[in-house]
Design a protein around this motif. Structure first.
Motif, PDB file in Angstrom:
ATOM      1  N   LEU A 397      44.786  41.987  36.684  1.00 17.32           N
ATOM      2  CA  LEU A 397      43.397  42.493  37.399  1.00 17.32           C
ATOM      3  C   LEU A 397      42.298  41.742  36.725  1.00 17.32           C
ATOM      4  O   LEU A 397      41.359  41.663  37.500  1.00 17.32           O
ATOM      5  N   GLU A 398      42.400  41.418  35.513  1.00 19.56           N
ATOM      6  CA  GLU A 398      41.234  40.810  34.998  1.00 19.56           C
ATOM      7  C   GLU A 398      41.056  39.167  35.700  1.00 19.56           C
ATOM      8  O   GLU A 398      39.940  38.845  35.943  1.00 19.56           O
ATOM      9  N   SER A 399      42.164  38.608  35.926  1.00 19.33           N
ATOM     10  CA  SER A 399      41.987  37.538  36.749  1.00 19.33           C
ATOM     11  C   SER A 399      41.334  37.699  38.045  1.00 19.33           C
ATOM     12  O   SER A 399      40.558  36.635  38.607  1.00 19.33           O
ATOM     13  N   ILE A 400      41.976  38.658  38.821  1.00 18.67           N
ATOM     14  CA  ILE A 400      41.287  39.133  40.105  1.00 18.67           C
ATOM     15  C   ILE A 400      39.613  39.148  40.120  1.00 18.67           C
ATOM     16  O   ILE A 400      38.842  38.825  40.763  1.00 18.67           O
ATOM     17  N   ARG A 401      39.207  39.901  38.969  1.00 13.55           N
ATOM     18  CA  ARG A 401      37.982  40.320  38.742  1.00 13.55           C
ATOM     19  C   ARG A 401      37.319  39.153  38.411  1.00 13.55           C
ATOM     20  O   ARG A 401      36.046  38.746  38.963  1.00 13.55           O
ATOM     21  N   GLU A 402      37.469  38.180  37.875  1.00  9.66           N
ATOM     22  CA  GLU A 402      36.955  36.770  37.645  1.00  9.66           C
ATOM     23  C   GLU A 402      36.980  36.033  38.896  1.00  9.66           C
ATOM     24  O   GLU A 402      35.984  35.254  39.218  1.00  9.66           O
ATOM     25  N   SER A 403      37.991  36.101  39.652  1.00 12.49           N
ATOM     26  CA  SER A 403      38.000  35.476  41.116  1.00 12.49           C
ATOM     27  C   SER A 403      37.199  35.821  42.084  1.00 12.49           C
ATOM     28  O   SER A 403      36.388  35.032  42.651  1.00 12.49           O
ATOM     29  N   VAL A 404      36.977  37.145  42.277  1.00 13.66           N
ATOM     30  CA  VAL A 404      35.882  37.667  43.233  1.00 13.66           C
ATOM     31  C   VAL A 404      34.642  37.587  42.570  1.00 13.66           C
ATOM     32  O   VAL A 404      33.548  37.429  43.594  1.00 13.66           O
ATOM     33  N   GLY A 405      34.038  37.584  41.522  1.00 10.55           N
ATOM     34  CA  GLY A 405      32.776  37.624  40.929  1.00 10.55           C
ATOM     35  C   GLY A 405      32.070  38.662  41.681  1.00 10.55           C
ATOM     36  O   GLY A 405      32.304  39.812  41.690  1.00 10.55           O
ATOM     37  N   VAL A 406      30.871  38.184  42.013  1.00 10.50           N
ATOM     38  CA  VAL A 406      29.764  39.071  42.664  1.00 10.50           C
ATOM     39  C   VAL A 406      30.216  39.573  44.240  1.00 10.50           C
ATOM     40  O   VAL A 406      29.766  40.543  44.433  1.00 10.50           O
ATOM     41  N   TYR A 407      31.110  39.159  44.566  1.00 11.86           N
ATOM     42  CA  TYR A 407      31.776  39.224  45.873  1.00 11.86           C
ATOM     43  C   TYR A 407      32.452  40.738  45.849  1.00 11.86           C
ATOM     44  O   TYR A 407      32.603  41.341  46.981  1.00 11.86           O
ATOM     45  N   ASN A 408      32.672  41.138  44.685  1.00 11.36           N
ATOM     46  CA  ASN A 408      33.368  42.488  44.381  1.00 11.36           C
ATOM     47  C   ASN A 408      32.658  43.652  45.151  1.00 11.36           C
ATOM     48  O   ASN A 408      32.872  44.590  45.532  1.00 11.36           O
ATOM     49  N   TYR A 409      31.133  43.469  45.115  1.00 10.81           N
ATOM     50  CA  TYR A 409      30.221  44.233  45.714  1.00 10.81           C
ATOM     51  C   TYR A 409      30.557  44.447  47.286  1.00 10.81           C
ATOM     52  O   TYR A 409      30.069  45.553  47.787  1.00 10.81           O
ATOM     53  N   PHE A 410      30.763  43.366  47.904  1.00  6.86           N
ATOM     54  CA  PHE A 410      31.339  43.327  49.335  1.00  6.86           C
ATOM     55  C   PHE A 410      32.225  44.592  49.479  1.00  6.86           C
ATOM     56  O   PHE A 410      32.282  45.254  50.570  1.00  6.86           O
ATOM     57  N   ALA A 411      33.406  44.327  48.749  1.00  2.00           N
ATOM     58  CA  ALA A 411      34.467  44.981  48.905  1.00  2.00           C
ATOM     59  C   ALA A 411      34.098  46.545  48.550  1.00  2.00           C
ATOM     60  O   ALA A 411      34.466  47.395  49.606  1.00  2.00           O
ATOM     61  N   LEU A 412      33.356  46.889  47.689  1.00  2.00           N
ATOM     62  CA  LEU A 412      32.681  48.068  47.326  1.00  2.00           C
ATOM     63  C   LEU A 412      32.055  48.579  48.657  1.00  2.00           C
ATOM     64  O   LEU A 412      32.233  50.037  48.968  1.00  2.00           O
ATOM     65  N   ALA A 413      31.184  47.920  49.203  1.00  2.00           N
ATOM     66  CA  ALA A 413      30.285  48.401  50.065  1.00  2.00           C
ATOM     67  C   ALA A 413      31.373  48.834  51.484  1.00  2.00           C
ATOM     68  O   ALA A 413      31.253  49.846  52.223  1.00  2.00           O
ATOM     69  N   MET A 414      32.413  47.858  51.440  1.00  2.00           N
ATOM     70  CA  MET A 414      33.295  48.310  52.818  1.00  2.00           C
ATOM     71  C   MET A 414      34.066  49.302  52.454  1.00  2.00           C
ATOM     72  O   MET A 414      34.426  50.292  53.485  1.00  2.00           O
ATOM     73  N   PHE A 415      34.497  49.841  51.203  1.00  2.00           N
ATOM     74  CA  PHE A 415      35.172  51.183  50.972  1.00  2.00           C
ATOM     75  C   PHE A 415      34.243  52.377  51.246  1.00  2.00           C
ATOM     76  O   PHE A 415      34.594  53.166  51.843  1.00  2.00           O
ATOM     77  N   LEU A 416      32.953  52.177  50.934  1.00  2.00           N
ATOM     78  CA  LEU A 416      32.259  53.129  51.110  1.00  2.00           C
ATOM     79  C   LEU A 416      31.780  53.191  52.509  1.00  2.00           C
ATOM     80  O   LEU A 416      31.581  54.683  53.093  1.00  2.00           O
ATOM     81  N   ILE A 417      31.601  52.315  53.378  1.00  2.00           N
ATOM     82  CA  ILE A 417      31.388  52.278  54.817  1.00  2.00           C
ATOM     83  C   ILE A 417      32.828  53.238  55.322  1.00  2.00           C
ATOM     84  O   ILE A 417      32.524  53.843  56.230  1.00  2.00           O
ATOM     85  N   MET A 418      33.944  52.660  54.979  1.00  2.00           N
ATOM     86  CA  MET A 418      35.145  53.331  55.364  1.00  2.00           C
ATOM     87  C   MET A 418      35.095  54.826  55.348  1.00  2.00           C
ATOM     88  O   MET A 418      35.358  55.829  56.145  1.00  2.00           O
ATOM     89  N   GLN A 419      34.664  55.238  53.924  1.00  2.00           N
ATOM     90  CA  GLN A 419      34.546  56.427  53.760  1.00  2.00           C
ATOM     91  C   GLN A 419      33.830  57.437  54.701  1.00  2.00           C
ATOM     92  O   GLN A 419      34.125  58.538  55.014  1.00  2.00           O
ATOM     93  N   PHE A 420      32.690  56.809  54.744  1.00  2.00           N
ATOM     94  CA  PHE A 420      31.461  57.546  55.700  1.00  2.00           C
ATOM     95  C   PHE A 420      31.985  57.829  57.015  1.00  2.00           C
ATOM     96  O   PHE A 420      31.766  58.715  57.401  1.00  2.00           O
TER      97      PHE A 420
END
Length: 525
Positions: A397-420
């Motif tokens: 999981l730590e390796s993935i967090r380093e790989s995605v970097g700031v793009y993790n905010y894109f994934a967060l936005a997609m989850f929030l849009i999906m939930q809404f």
């Protein structure tokens, strides 16, 4: 004198029905309808608690939430945990089968009262379980109750005027998402056992409240209790005179006589003196076009709801969020998802009268498949081949967090849009339509059958998520749900009707017209 308002709310005791005013203010007319709906709103809140509880139980019993559950004595493998999360869905059809018998024999009010004891028992049992068998019993009890409520929510549609019915039903969605939010919020700082104790308050409160509400006038008329139906309507329309509600009562009588007629008498226009329909007659009635058309629409809507993303992932949402390398705590994000669900349903309540249910559903489906494809593309770009949310350790999981970097905010936005989007239309509109488009004659029976279908779909979607994830990888399974959402959007363009600002009688006449196909979506006023 202090008890008098309570008695007025309960159905008219203490109110002089012969001296009620002919006209009342809009506030006074709507108030008793809202107060009477509170019981179903609390039921909806409890349903949200049931839907979300596995989201905090599963991470604990598979060892992924040790900080909040350090003394947890119950442990399961991910495979067993997936069965537990799916169990309440596979058992719900039993409750769905029993639901119409409770609703039609006891009435909507007393059926709601009696069935509320089941979740009260389950929520008190769950914190004390020490074995797999007992936690299965608790989840089975919640599943059966969820099925028992499948035909009780029609109470909202039966007591509310057409002009406010959409808003009142939307508030039931707010209640359900509030229940989900409560579990996510409490689960962020309490153990799941402590959360279960708090959840027990909700059904106990509903047991007390349900004793006060009036019975559905439609149910009373159909059971030849016209005097009680008249008093119930007087209360529900603002404690008014019998003269004010006479036209509506006469309309209910005509609808009741029509719905009680057998097929032959209905076609000939004669008064029917035949015995009430048997279970076989009700099953046979589903094959008639006026029932088959709405039944097909609701069935497809429930199928799309369960296989369009968030619903299949909800029991496993914490490890899924972690697997996407999102910087924030997964528990904090689940709270955000709960808040978004509430806001989405508030938006429905504010916009359904102007935008309509049809457009809200179609817009939400677009947002849903866009977010699914966004997450899928994100996964294909950043995740290693075959990446899943199961079997990963902290270093992965730590390796993935380093790989995605700031793009993790894109994934967060997609989850929030999906939930809404899921909350504002995909998961809400099917329940609105379920209480509106079935003919009164078979409404409770059809609601229980479609409710049974919905739970079977939910079981398959929940139980197969890990299997699809192993076969397709995490981004692959989310992309698969996006494809289903696209196909559902195209199909619903031609199938889903607009029922807002239409009376139940107008809707039933539309589907009773055999000249209209299932793709005729315009319901005339």
């Amino acid at each position: 004198m202090l008890i008098k308002p309570l008695n007025l709310f309960s159905g008219g005791f203490g109110f002089d029905f012969s001296k009620g005013p002919d006209k009342v203010s809009t506030f006074r007319r709507i108030l008793p309808q809202f107060l009477s709906c509170l019981s179903q709103y609390i039921n909806g809140c409890n349903m949200g608690l049931v839907l979300a509880i596995s989201s905090i139980v599963v991470p604990s019993i598979i060892g992924r939430s040790t900080e909040l559950n350090p003394d947890e004595t119950l442990h399961m493998t991910p495979e067993k945990a997936s069965w537990l999360a799916s169990l309440m869905f596979i058992i719900q059809p039993i409750g769905c089968i029993l639901s119409p018998f409770f609703a039609d024999s006891l009435g909507r009010k007393w059926a709601t009262f009696l069935t509320s004891f089941v979740p009260a028992f389950a929520w008190i049992l769950l914190p004390n379980v020490q074995s797999e068998f007992m936690i299965y019993v608790g989840f089975l009890s919640l599943g059966i109750w969820n099925g028992l409520t499948s035909s009780l929510s029609i109470y909202l549609n039966e007591i509310c005027e057409a002009s406010i019915r959409g808003v009142m039903c939307a508030m039931a969605g707010i209640a359900a998402t509030t229940g989900i939010f409560m579990v996510f919020l409490l689960g962020s700082f309490l153990s799941w056992r402590q959360v279960s104790y708090i959840c027990a308050i909700v059904p106990i409160l509903n047991i007390l409240l349900t004793m006060l509400i009036p019975e559905s006038p439609i149910f009373l008329v159909s059971n030849h209790r016209t005097d009680q139906a008249e008093k119930s309507l007087q209360v529900l329309r603002g404690w008014v005179s019998s003269k004010t509600i006479t036209p509506e009562l006469d309309q209910l009588k005509r609808a009741s006589e029509l719905s009680a007629s057998c097929v032959n008498c209905e076609k000939s226009g004669q008064k029917c003196n035949h015995p009430p329909p048997t279970l076989f007659d009700k099953l046979k009635d589903i094959t008639r076009k006026r029932t088959l058309k709405p039944f097909s629409i609701i069935s497809i809507l429930f199928l799309l709801m369960q296989f369009s993303g968030m619903f299949a992932m909800r029991p496993y949402i914490v490890p899924i969020l972690n697997a996407h390398g999102i910087a924030f705590s997964a528990n904090f994000i689940t709270v955000m998802l709960g808040v978004l669900g509430i806001l989405a349903n508030i938006c429905i309540a504010l916009t359904v009268r102007t935008i309509g249910k049809r457009r809200i559903y179609l817009y939400s489906m677009v947002g849903n498949f866009v977010s699914c494809f966004g997450l899928s593309i994100y996964g294909w770009v950043f995740f290693p081949r075959g990446w899943t949310s199961v079997g990963t350790n902290d270093s992965d999981l730590e390796s993935i967090r380093e790989s995605v970097g700031v793009y993790n905010y894109f994934a967060l936005a997609m989850f929030l849009i999906m939930q809404f989007c899921i909350s504002i239309g995909v998961s809400s509109i099917p329940y609105f339509l379920q209480g509106e488009i079935f003919p009164f004659k078979s409404r409770t029976f059809c609601c229980s059958l479609t409710g049974m279908e919905n739970q079977l779909f939910a079981f398959v979607a929940t139980k197969t998520f890990y299997d699809f994830e192993r076969w397709l990888s995490l981004p692959g399974v989310i992309g698969f749900y996006g494809v289903i959402a696209v196909l559902g959007f195209i199909l619903m363009i031609f199938m889903i009707p607009e029922t807002e600002n239409r009376t139940l009688e107008e809707i039933e006449l539309h589907f009773s017209d055999n000249k209209r196909s299932i793709f005729d979506i315009n319901i005339k006023k």
